[in-house]
Design a protein around this motif. Sequence first.
Motif, PDB file in Angstrom:
ATOM      1  N   VAL A  43     -24.406 -10.262  32.110  1.00 23.87           N
ATOM      2  CA  VAL A  43     -22.985 -10.315  32.453  1.00 23.87           C
ATOM      3  C   VAL A  43     -22.809 -10.639  33.934  1.00 23.87           C
ATOM      4  N   VAL A  46     -23.234 -14.314  34.507  1.00 28.03           N
ATOM      5  CA  VAL A  46     -22.043 -15.025  34.028  1.00 28.03           C
ATOM      6  C   VAL A  46     -20.913 -14.921  35.045  1.00 28.03           C
ATOM      7  N   LEU A 185     -13.537 -17.113  32.417  1.00 26.65           N
ATOM      8  CA  LEU A 185     -14.856 -16.506  32.251  1.00 26.65           C
ATOM      9  C   LEU A 185     -14.972 -15.220  33.064  1.00 26.65           C
ATOM     10  N   SER A 189     -15.697 -11.574  31.322  1.00 31.08           N
ATOM     11  CA  SER A 189     -16.940 -10.872  31.682  1.00 31.08           C
ATOM     12  C   SER A 189     -16.644  -9.559  32.395  1.00 31.08           C
ATOM     13  N   LEU A 279     -12.322 -16.818  23.535  1.00 34.05           N
ATOM     14  CA  LEU A 279     -13.277 -15.785  23.931  1.00 34.05           C
ATOM     15  C   LEU A 279     -12.941 -14.445  23.292  1.00 34.05           C
ATOM     16  N   LEU A 299     -20.200 -15.293  26.005  1.00 34.72           N
ATOM     17  CA  LEU A 299     -20.005 -15.479  27.446  1.00 34.72           C
ATOM     18  C   LEU A 299     -20.994 -16.490  28.005  1.00 34.72           C
TER      19      LEU A 299
END
Length: 793
Positions: A43, A46, A185, A189, A279, A299
């Motif tokens: 994570v 990301v 994103l 995340s 998402l 992700l």
Amino acid sequence: MSLLTPVQHSWAQGAAPPSSSPRTDLAQGHGAIQLAGGDYAVVGVVMVIALAALAFGYVLIKEVLSAGQGTSKMQDIARGVQEGASAYLNRQFRTLAIFAVAVFLVLFALPAETIGERIGRSIFFLFGAAFSAAIGYLGMWLSTRANVRVAAAAREETGQGREKAMRVAFRTGGVVGMMTVGLGLFGASLVVLVYAGGAPRVLEGFGFGAALLAMFMRVGGGIFTKAADVGADLVGKVEQNIPEDDPRNAATIADNVGDNVGDCAGMAADLFESYAVTLVASLILGTAAFGLHGLLFPLIVPAIGVITAVIGVYITKARSGESALTAINRSFYISAGISAVLCAIAAMLYLPSTFAELTGVDETIRGTEGSPALIALVAVIIGILLAVVILKLTGYFTATEHRPVQDVGKSALTGAATVILTGLSVGFESAVYTALVIAAAVLGAFLLSGSLAVALFAVALAGCGLLTTVGVIVAMDTFGPVSDNAQGIAEMSGDVEGDGAQILTELDAVGNTTKAITKGIAIATAVLAATALFGSYTDAISAALADLGGKLSTEEFFVYAPNVLVGVIIGASVVFLFSGLAINAVSRAAGAVVYEVRRQFRDKPGIMDGSERPEYGRVVDICTRDSLRELATPGLLAVLAPIAVGFGLGVGALAGYLGGAIAVGTLMAIFLANSGGAWDNSKKLVEDGYHGGKGSEAHAATVIGDTVGDPFKDTAGPAINPLLKVMNLVSVLIAPAVVYFVVSDSAVHQTTRVVIAVVSVAVIVAAVVISKRRSTAIAESESPDKAVNGAPS
């Protein structure tokens, strides 16, 4: 007569619940998923990639703003567009802030497993709305500064004008693309990092905020831009026989403002909410199908898309003698190919080869045959291929070099009526092919597994595959209005002639096609996200029933059940009503613009010889006032219609409602977008010298076609995308409450349920009636007779 179905009656009377449903596995285990050290690292990577996208966007901003701005006259015109666009969006955001606060409070009142999830869902609703607004505002802000720089670049005499103008326009879009993927994103995340297994429920709020604000920006911006565009065309080109962006037309500044608040701000927000909502659906379904791996892999895929978007933006460069559209398409194909390869590597390295290796999933999932890595890989590639096919298909029906647009242009030789008919036929036909391609992608992903939970996650992963191209798609879309505005500034200033003017005309025509292509891809993302959310809806129903000791019966969703069929019909009808409201709003606002521009030509004869300056601000004010006034009705329809159906007819009818809306919304959105795009480029074709060229009867006929197509392709059609996702997310959010009231045998609960449905219907009816009472053209005090007699409008 009771509103409960026989199955619901059995639950209410305490009978044994129906036999196990194939969806029961989705109701278990979500909150039990926890992140370990390595998961936090994934994570974290990301999030770093998301922040890197924002940093790259900043680098592109500096590059765009470093370009020259042309003559002082060009800068004065651009400044007027900047001021008008900023004023409109500031007023729009102040209006929507009140609505956002109200929804925040309602979301907080809806049930959730923990108080932390309830608070997080409400707070991240505001994050989603704020991110959507920020992306839209940045798109407008930069586009209104890039347009004059594109026009200035086209004036360069070094032979590099075409390449530089194209680069500035495309990299302006690249900034918005980086912001879209970076904020989307980062938000997703961050929620996963904080809430782990509870992230999907919190992300419902994030996606809802993004979708709701995007819908308002799409509707409001679309009404603004097309009211100004239609009014400018009808009076300027048709009645006064002056060029499209002639400074003597009072609607020209409003038209250029509209391009930015509609196409740049509206489309950027639309694609951001597609990103966020896809998402959301992927994480909801992923935790059920793949457990912890399903929480993190959705992700990883868009993170790869950030990398390929950077590549796609940087390699976009037209070769000598090459069409700008060819160069843009080549970059898209290359970035899509890189995405496919990198996603394949990620799937094979991160996902296990058997379902037995998955953790945090139901035992029925662990016993599923097949390879999670292979299923995910194929699903993602299906999504990427879908984007490529839609690019080709939409380009065929809307680009000037292909037969459909050429046929529409040729039909102008026999008048406006045949232009309208030919354009409608193009829209209808293209809708069928595009819808079938999208349906094939959905079915292909769905057939990857015999487990319903895994199959629905595969559909969501196809949407994630499509997300890997979003950065380049946003750049392609923003390229269109920036080029359009650049040509407008050039024409209004009179400072760009010869090769420079031809460069801008070419880029404008290419921009029309790229806008149409991105609308097609946006529709595909909407359908994939809505289909995945459809699965999330049944997941929410299953979870709520499990809490109440019941299980979901497939009988609830049989299409031949009368309540489900009624839901299908209502869902389809809402799409038609929504489209009609949007187009009618443009008609009313455009009518006001027409009378105002006519009045100025009549009352100020010096406008035509250049001795008097038009009152540009009056037209901007008309468009601003009317577009903001029209926001309430479609917003109430989108939010309250699912509530009315769910509480009034039950969970099965609401599922039918969503199915009907998705099916009809897909066809309607494609039809409106492609017919409008074909009419627009057929006009460009004639203006390039075909069939008599500018000023001919054929040209006048294509102007009428383009005028009809404007609200089709830039208002009603694109607004259907966020409409579908808003309705799906509302359904997911209210599902537990609907189940609780439907299943309960309490008379108080049943009465409350009916009251909620009746009040929702009453509010919708009142909003539509108030909207319809407004004049379809102009206020009574501005009637045609009074205008003719010289009364001011």
